[in-house]
Design an enzyme around this catalytic site. Structure first.
Site, mmCIF file in Angstrom:
data_model
loop_
_atom_site.group_PDB
_atom_site.id
_atom_site.type_symbol
_atom_site.label_atom_id
_atom_site.label_comp_id
_atom_site.label_asym_id
_atom_site.label_seq_id
_atom_site.Cartn_x
_atom_site.Cartn_y
_atom_site.Cartn_z
ATOM 1 N N LYS A 276 0.837 -1.199 0.000
ATOM 2 C CA LYS A 276 0.000 0.000 0.000
ATOM 3 C C LYS A 276 0.875 1.253 0.000
ATOM 4 O O LYS A 276 2.060 1.223 0.355
ATOM 5 C CB LYS A 276 -0.931 0.023 1.210
ATOM 6 C CG LYS A 276 -0.227 0.033 2.578
ATOM 7 C CD LYS A 276 0.251 1.396 3.048
ATOM 8 C CE LYS A 276 0.943 1.338 4.412
ATOM 9 N NZ LYS A 276 1.609 2.610 4.775
ATOM 10 N N ASP B 7 -1.915 -1.463 11.044
ATOM 11 C CA ASP B 7 -2.210 -1.327 9.606
ATOM 12 C C ASP B 7 -2.986 -2.510 9.035
ATOM 13 O O ASP B 7 -3.470 -2.448 7.902
ATOM 14 C CB ASP B 7 -0.909 -1.182 8.813
ATOM 15 C CG ASP B 7 -0.411 0.251 8.758
ATOM 16 O OD1 ASP B 7 -1.159 1.147 9.182
ATOM 17 O OD2 ASP B 7 0.723 0.466 8.297
#
Length: 285
Positions: free
Chosen positions: A9, A131
């Protein structure tokens, strides 16, 4: 046997709002997955085995922690062999370990026929790392809290990025601790939220010239690691429309008009780990 991709990401924007009582920080971030990925192969086994070249003790690997957390939650005694083929660099701000953990939870939910819903997997993931929840809702989300509050969004336009990582990593814990000392924490939540939504709308429409990207962690990182600032500037000189530190780093990404321009820029970054990637869109392929 299951073979799964664990996507990396980037953060288009990160605002740090305040320090929490639990030691974490409240953030608001616009995160999107990219087509760089690790590959995980899962095989039935009587015990937990992880085959990887990572210089990390098994007990510290987020894949192992995900397996143990799932066993503890369900009471299941089954084991698994995981072959982890890394492509996402460690300590890069690209979420590789978190993505591996989320992918492990999803894969074992299928392999062990647990029938757990996404909300439950989300909660198990959040107990391991901040995360991880994002990776259950790809490709793009607004992420808040300590990373455990996730609003999935949709996007149909993909962007070309050049990732550049120097030969060092940056501790996320250090980046946040330093922020407390050197940066005034932002408290204007309403304004930040509006800016995040405005950025998301620009991403959806392809309005590259009006992109404003930000990362509250950058200031302290750039002070200690001037190499990061050098990379950011060089990306702009090489034709990037904008450049930003992803997460706490140490990867910097440059946004390019197209893949050809990004590949031409590679010549400016000899000696660095570099990768031309695309942001993922809905539906995932």
């Amino acid at each position: 046997m299951l073979t799964c991709k664990a996507f990396a990401k980037i953060n288009w924007a990160i605002s740090v709002l305040k320090k929490r009582d639990d030691g974490y920080h409240d953030i608001i971030s616009l995160m999107q997955a990219i087509d760089l990925h690790d590959t995980l192969i899962f095989k039935s086994s009587q015990k937990i085995e992880i085959e990887t070249d990572l210089p990390i003790k098994k007990e510290n690997n987020l894949v192992y922690k995900a397996i143990k957390a799932l066993q503890n939650y369900t009471g299941i005694k089954k084991g698994v062999t995981v072959i982890l083929k890394k492509e996402i660099p460690l300590g890069a701000g690209l979420g590789g370990g978190s993505s591996d953990a989320a992918t492990t939870l999803k894969a074992l939910n299928e392999l062990w026929q647990l029938n757990l819903d996404i909300k439950t997997l989300h909660e198990i993931g959040a107990s391991i790392g901040s995360d991880i929840p994002f990776f259950f809702y790809l490709p793009i989300c607004i992420v808040e809290g300590r990373g455990d509050v996730v609003k999935p969004l949709k996007i149909s336009k993909s962007y070309t990025l050049l990732l550049v990582k120097p030969d060092f990593s940056i501790s996320t814990e250090w980046a946040y601790k330093t922020l407390d000392l050197k940066t005034e924490l932002t408290t204007e939540y309403e304004k930040i939220n509006n800016n995040i939504w405005q950025l998301y709308n620009h991403l959806c429409s392809g309005d590259v010239d009006n992109f404003y990207l930000w990362n509250d962690l950058e200031k302290s990182v750039l002070e200690k690691y001037p190499e990061i600032d050098k990379i950011k500037r060089k990306l702009i000189e090489a034709g990037a429309k904008s450049s930003l530190l992803s997460g706490s780093g140490s990867t910097v990404f440059g946004l390019f008009n197209n893949k050809t321009d990004a590949q031409k820029a590679l010549k400016f970054f000899e000696g660095y780990w570099c990768k031309v990637v695309q942001t993922l869109v809905e539906p995932l392929k």
